[in-house]
Write a protein that holds these residues in place. Structure first.
Motif, PDB file in Angstrom:
ATOM      1  N   MET A   1       0.850  -1.193   0.000  1.00 32.58           N
ATOM      2  CA  MET A   1       0.000   0.000   0.000  1.00 32.58           C
ATOM      3  C   MET A   1       0.885   1.242   0.000  1.00 32.58           C
ATOM      4  O   MET A   1       1.897   1.299   0.701  1.00 32.58           O
ATOM      5  N   SER A   2       0.494   2.239  -0.763  1.00 27.57           N
ATOM      6  CA  SER A   2       1.250   3.486  -0.823  1.00 27.57           C
ATOM      7  C   SER A   2       0.936   4.333   0.402  1.00 27.57           C
ATOM      8  O   SER A   2      -0.224   4.655   0.672  1.00 27.57           O
ATOM      9  N   ALA A   3       1.990   4.710   1.143  1.00 29.14           N
ATOM     10  CA  ALA A   3       1.810   5.638   2.248  1.00 29.14           C
ATOM     11  C   ALA A   3       1.627   7.056   1.731  1.00 29.14           C
ATOM     12  O   ALA A   3       0.902   7.861   2.311  1.00 29.14           O
ATOM     13  N   ILE A   4       2.307   7.339   0.603  1.00 31.70           N
ATOM     14  CA  ILE A   4       2.225   8.657  -0.035  1.00 31.70           C
ATOM     15  C   ILE A   4       2.036   8.435  -1.528  1.00 31.70           C
ATOM     16  O   ILE A   4       2.800   7.682  -2.142  1.00 31.70           O
ATOM     17  N   SER A   5       1.038   9.070  -2.096  1.00 30.54           N
ATOM     18  CA  SER A   5       0.779   8.948  -3.535  1.00 30.54           C
ATOM     19  C   SER A   5       0.706  10.341  -4.152  1.00 30.54           C
ATOM     20  O   SER A   5      -0.173  11.135  -3.812  1.00 30.54           O
ATOM     21  N   ILE A   6       1.646  10.622  -5.046  1.00 30.34           N
ATOM     22  CA  ILE A   6       1.758  11.944  -5.666  1.00 30.34           C
ATOM     23  C   ILE A   6       1.414  11.819  -7.144  1.00 30.34           C
ATOM     24  O   ILE A   6       1.966  10.972  -7.847  1.00 30.34           O
TER      25      ILE A   6
END
Length: 397
Positions: A1-6
């Motif tokens: 799972m992405s903790a941060i998605s930009i």
């Protein structure tokens, strides 16, 4: 799972952001935008996912946008366009559109920051500096001190808890900054060139300590650096930036072996490949080995050979028809067990630094494979290839 998605992120510093974004969409350069509007393009069209428990290092020269991107993750820089979502339990919060309450929640509970200049309060003791963030959360004095003492012990500063910052060395002050961030127990740590002001030996030591702490705590860390050797040492992934844009993102080994532009190739040209490359990347495969009768030649000079079954399993290793002992070795085993003239077989994922140590101690090529099934070898030519930087032309051809 992405903790941060930009996604497609732009950060513009100035009063004409709408006009500046339009110019970027027309293909104008950073300098052309400055000339036209006076605005500075901090980040342009960056898309990047950072997974939970990952150390992602943002690399680049001064002005490349790495710190601008980092500071957008906790809302210190305003997002002009695009999205930047931070995972918060079962939901995500988009810093491009969230309100001040949500932003305060992220800063208090999800994200901590470690600064380059330590940012310690000189009038507070080491213990109170480490506990400061918890005080902002309204945690009681006894509890916040207990938690701060626990983290100070982790970074080796328990005996210094009653001292003041001016009584500590630079490396020790940075450890207080680390303890403060870890005391907050935030899942995400932002680190803006935290070791760059330190002497090389202290810097290397703190890098090692950070990796050890990460093994214990498994945080998501976004780490800004301009030092490629540092990035290769600590990063699970590296994101290289230039003029506000993301140029290449990938694992350290891929960045070194497969630079996707001349800019990146120049960036990695002078790094020590032994710090990042694995045996699999540089080994001479079984199909490339010379044959001598039914045997494969490991060393043409002294006629060291290996015989294998049809399935590739090693049967024997000989030198001028005399048997040599075969020793299995895996990461974590003591190098002191290695002896001259023993032939070592290990995993293809061995680091080139460890493989070189094995070669030095045994005087023999290093065999790579799993469960005695030979996949390739590391010979002197392979080591020279790496040390001379020849891996670029070989692997990119």
């Amino acid at each position: 799972m992405s903790a941060i998605s930009i996604k497609n992120l732009d950060v513009i510093f100035g009063e004409q952001a709408t006009q500046s974004l339009a110019l970027l969409d027309e293909g104008k350069t950073r300098q052309e935008v400055i000339d036209a509007t006076g605005d500075v393009v901090g980040v342009h069209d960056v898309s990047l996912d950072i997974e939970e428990g990952e150390i992602c290092v943002l690399m680049g020269l001064s002005g490349s946008g790495k710190s601008s991107l980092l500071r957008a993750i906790n809302g210190l820089n305003t997002i002009s366009r695009g999205s930047l979502e931070v995972q918060d339990g079962e939901q995500s919060i988009d810093l491009a559109s969230c309100d001040t309450t949500a932003l305060r929640h992220l800063r208090t509970n999800r994200i901590s920051m470690v600064f380059q200049k330590f940012a310690l309060m000189p009038w507070l003791t080491v213990l109170d500096n480490a506990a400061f963030g918890l005080e902002m959360q309204g945690i009681g004095k006894a509890e916040r001190r207990r938690r701060a003492e626990e983290k100070l012990e982790m970074v080796g500063l328990s005996e210094w808890k009653s001292k003041y910052p001016h009584e500590l060395s630079g490396g020790m002050q940075q450890r207080v900054g680390l303890a403060r961030a870890f005391t907050m127990d935030s899942d995400i740590l932002l680190m803006d060139e935290p070791f760059s002001a330190l002497d090389p030996l202290i810097r290397s030591q703190l890098q090692d300590e950070l990796l050890e702490l990460q093994r214990q705590l498994n945080k998501t860390i976004v780490f800004v650096s301009h030092d490629l050797d540092e990035a290769l040492k600590i990063g699970n992934n590296i994101a290289i930036m230039e003029s506000g844009q993301l140029i290449q993102h990938g694992k350290p080994e891929d960045i070194v072996l497969k630079p996707n532009s001349q800019y990146v190739k120049d960036f990695v040209a002078h790094t020590n490949p032994l710090n990042v490359l694995r045996g699999r990347s540089l080994m001479t495969g079984v199909s490339e080995l010379e044959s001598l009768g039914e045997m494969l030649v490991l060393n043409q000079h002294d006629k060291t050979c290996v015989s294998t079954t049809v399935e590739g399993e090693i049967m024997a290793v000989t030198r001028q028809n005399e048997s040599l002992a075969l020793q299995q070795w895996q990461e974590g085993d003591s190098l002191e067990t290695l002896e001259q003239d023993k032939v070592v077989m290990t995993t293809p994922d061995i680091s080139m630094r460890e493989a070189l140590e094995i070669r030095y101690r045994t005087g023999q090529p290093v065999l790579l494979g799993t469960e005695r099934r030979l996949e390739g070898i590391l010979s002197d030519n392979d080591f020279y290839h790496a040390l001379l930087g020849k891996h670029f032309s070989a692997k990119l051809a």
